[in-house]
Design a protein around this motif. Structure first.
Motif, PDB file in Angstrom:
ATOM      1  N   ILE A  53      39.420  31.208  41.317  1.00 18.20           N
ATOM      2  CA  ILE A  53      39.709  32.253  40.327  1.00 18.20           C
ATOM      3  C   ILE A  53      38.378  32.852  39.888  1.00 18.20           C
ATOM      4  O   ILE A  53      37.491  32.129  39.416  1.00 18.20           O
ATOM      5  CB  ILE A  53      40.472  31.704  39.105  1.00 18.20           C
ATOM      6  N   LEU A  54      38.243  34.151  40.022  1.00 17.30           N
ATOM      7  CA  LEU A  54      37.018  34.848  39.625  1.00 17.30           C
ATOM      8  C   LEU A  54      37.384  35.925  38.607  1.00 17.30           C
ATOM      9  O   LEU A  54      38.233  36.782  38.865  1.00 17.30           O
ATOM     10  CB  LEU A  54      36.348  35.495  40.844  1.00 17.30           C
ATOM     11  N   VAL A  55      36.726  35.875  37.447  1.00 10.97           N
ATOM     12  CA  VAL A  55      36.944  36.866  36.386  1.00 10.97           C
ATOM     13  C   VAL A  55      35.716  37.768  36.309  1.00 10.97           C
ATOM     14  O   VAL A  55      34.587  37.276  36.193  1.00 10.97           O
ATOM     15  CB  VAL A  55      37.190  36.185  35.022  1.00 10.97           C
ATOM     16  N   GLU A  56      35.943  39.074  36.367  1.00 10.93           N
ATOM     17  CA  GLU A  56      34.860  40.055  36.272  1.00 10.93           C
ATOM     18  C   GLU A  56      35.164  41.014  35.124  1.00 10.93           C
ATOM     19  O   GLU A  56      36.261  41.588  35.055  1.00 10.93           O
ATOM     20  CB  GLU A  56      34.727  40.834  37.576  1.00 10.93           C
ATOM     21  N   ASP A  57      34.201  41.166  34.233  1.00 16.11           N
ATOM     22  CA  ASP A  57      34.359  42.059  33.083  1.00 16.11           C
ATOM     23  C   ASP A  57      33.515  43.310  33.308  1.00 16.11           C
ATOM     24  O   ASP A  57      32.308  43.325  33.063  1.00 16.11           O
ATOM     25  CB  ASP A  57      33.915  41.341  31.800  1.00 16.11           C
ATOM     26  N   GLU A  58      34.156  44.364  33.816  1.00 16.72           N
ATOM     27  CA  GLU A  58      33.465  45.618  34.082  1.00 16.72           C
ATOM     28  C   GLU A  58      33.582  46.550  32.881  1.00 16.72           C
ATOM     29  O   GLU A  58      34.413  46.326  31.995  1.00 16.72           O
ATOM     30  CB  GLU A  58      34.045  46.277  35.336  1.00 16.72           C
ATOM     31  N   PRO A  59      32.773  47.618  32.812  1.00 16.26           N
ATOM     32  CA  PRO A  59      32.812  48.516  31.649  1.00 16.26           C
ATOM     33  C   PRO A  59      34.177  49.131  31.385  1.00 16.26           C
ATOM     34  O   PRO A  59      34.558  49.317  30.234  1.00 16.26           O
ATOM     35  CB  PRO A  59      31.776  49.589  32.001  1.00 16.26           C
ATOM     36  N   ASP A  60      34.924  49.449  32.451  1.00 14.54           N
ATOM     37  CA  ASP A  60      36.196  50.135  32.262  1.00 14.54           C
ATOM     38  C   ASP A  60      37.415  49.293  32.601  1.00 14.54           C
ATOM     39  O   ASP A  60      38.553  49.746  32.400  1.00 14.54           O
ATOM     40  CB  ASP A  60      36.230  51.408  33.122  1.00 14.54           C
ATOM     41  N   ALA A  61      37.223  48.088  33.096  1.00 15.79           N
ATOM     42  CA  ALA A  61      38.374  47.277  33.498  1.00 15.79           C
ATOM     43  C   ALA A  61      37.992  45.805  33.580  1.00 15.79           C
ATOM     44  O   ALA A  61      36.813  45.458  33.660  1.00 15.79           O
ATOM     45  CB  ALA A  61      38.920  47.747  34.853  1.00 15.79           C
ATOM     46  N   VAL A  62      39.025  44.956  33.549  1.00 16.32           N
ATOM     47  CA  VAL A  62      38.877  43.525  33.780  1.00 16.32           C
ATOM     48  C   VAL A  62      39.549  43.209  35.113  1.00 16.32           C
ATOM     49  O   VAL A  62      40.702  43.591  35.338  1.00 16.32           O
ATOM     50  CB  VAL A  62      39.512  42.695  32.653  1.00 16.32           C
TER      51      VAL A  62
END
Length: 409
Positions: free
Chosen positions: A330-339
């Motif tokens: 499981i990889l979680v990425e927190d981008e400026p416009d989306a998760v």
């Protein structure tokens, strides 16, 4: 007996209330002293005497009211300001007009500033500006003209009270920040204590069960595998400390006081952001690796729960179709416009056309449990699978989502 952290009250505002109490007493005596030394200039001394009797009784009777912010109510502040304004407006009735023109003091004199300062300490600079304005108008009315001395006195009271009110507001904001910092520090120490206890006890027992079960084989090996998975999950929770403590700070006027409280479940219509990491961390185990950012990943509560449910559905599919030995990531990425949450496995993959066939047979695990959930919160779900190379599910939720996440319904 268990120990727990307790954050004590540290109000920097309380000394201001004590100073205000002393100021009211001293200025009351000062106003009476001015009258005694100049009573021969009063046309109607009995008016002044009557007012000073009321002033003394009022000041002494209301000392508990200026002891703290809770006791200093709006009703008291209004009555206190009325007493001050009445003394200013009664001055022309009791004193010779020539003394007023010469710049003589009003009946309450500088006691009036105490009423204005009470507004400043209680409500901040805006309340202070309001009270100062009324005092200024009353001074102009009692003198019958606008003079330089009147302007000087009014500006002095106005500037001092607004400055004190602003300082009080800054102090209250600092107390709230301090309360939060102390809350985090207390929660961190408690988590470290629990981590030590768990490491010394539960984790060691689970590790021993895993080793012994693997060595014995058979059903014991399966028990050892389950114990290993629980050890990894528990270790992840202890190390991350993702679940926030249920704490709240009292009203800032009461000082920095932190108490443990019960937090109700999120109700429809609430908009308190939820840390997605705390919902996904429990999935970590011996066969599931969890990678997440070091900072919280906030989403609206409905969107976070739906996204976490979609991840659970993807992992269920891995266990059901790839077998118990398959590994997942499981990889979680927190981008400026989306998760973005990616769920990947090393299973045999999905044959081409199998998803469409399953949907035709009424098996809606992927179309409803995963894609349907993401669609409802304004997100998307992309599934990539190569036979023999595993499956990857990419779940994307925009920061400003539509549908259920946006309306809270």
């Amino acid at each position: 007996m268990a120990r727990r952290e307790r954050v004590t009250r540290m109000s920097v505002e309380q000394p201001l209330w004590r100073a205000l109490t002393a100021y009211r007493l001293l200025t009351m005596l000062y106003a009476i002293g001015l009258f005694v030394t100049a009573q021969d200039r009063f046309d109607r001394p009995w008016v002044a005497i009557g007012y000073f009797v009321v002033l003394v009784v009022w000041t002494l009777a209301t000392l508990p009211r200026v002891a703290n912010a809770a006791s200093c109510t709006k009703r008291f502040l209004t009555a206190d300001l009325i007493v001050a304004l009445a003394g200013i407006l009664l001055t022309p009735v009791a004193v010779e007009h020539s003394r007023i023109v010469a710049g003589g003091p009003t009946l309450p004199s500088i006691w009036t500033a105490g009423a204005v300062l009470a507004y400043a300490v209680k409500g901040g600079w805006r309340w202070a500006a309001f009270a100062s304005l009324l005092v200024g108008v009353a001074n102009v009315v009692q003198r019958g003209a606008f003079s330089r001395d009147t302007l000087h006195n009014v500006l002095l009271v106005c500037i001092a009270s607004i400055a004190i009110g602003y300082v009080v507001e800054v102090a209250r904001a600092s107390e709230r920040t301090l309360a939060r910092a102390l809350e985090i520090e207390a929660a961190t120490r408690e988590r470290e204590r629990l981590a030590r206890d768990i490491h010394d006890g539960v984790l060691q027992v689970l590790a021993m069960v895993q080793r012994r079960g693997t060595a014995l084989g058979g059903e014991a090996a399966e028990l050892g595998r389950m114990a290993g998975g629980q050890e990894v999950a528990l270790r992840t929770l202890v190390a991350g400390g993702l679940v926030p403590a249920s704490r709240a700070s009292e009203d800032a006027s009461q000082g920095a006081l932190v108490r443990a409280v019960e937090e109700p479940d999120d109700l429809p219509g609430t908009s308190t952001p939820c840390d997605l990491r705390s919902l996904l961390a429990p999935h970590a185990g011996a066969r599931v690796s969890f990678a997440e950012p070091g900072a919280p990943v906030f989403l609206p509560p409905v969107a976070a729960k739906e996204l976490a449910a979609a991840v659970s559905a993807a992992l269920d599919n891995v266990r059901r179709h790839a077998g118990a030995d398959a590994r997942s990531w499981i990889l979680v990425e927190d981008e400026p416009d989306a998760v973005i949450v990616t769920v990947r496995d090393d299973g045999p993959g999905i044959p081409e056309g199998r998803l469409a066939q399953a949907e035709g047979e009424g098996r809606l695990g992927v179309s409803q449990s995963i894609r349907g959930r993401l669609r409802d919160i304004g997100g998307t779900a992309e599934l990539i699978s190569v036979p023999g190379q595993g499956t990857e599910v990419e779940l994307r939720v925009p920061k400003i989502s539509r549908g259920k996440a946006g309306s809270g319904r």
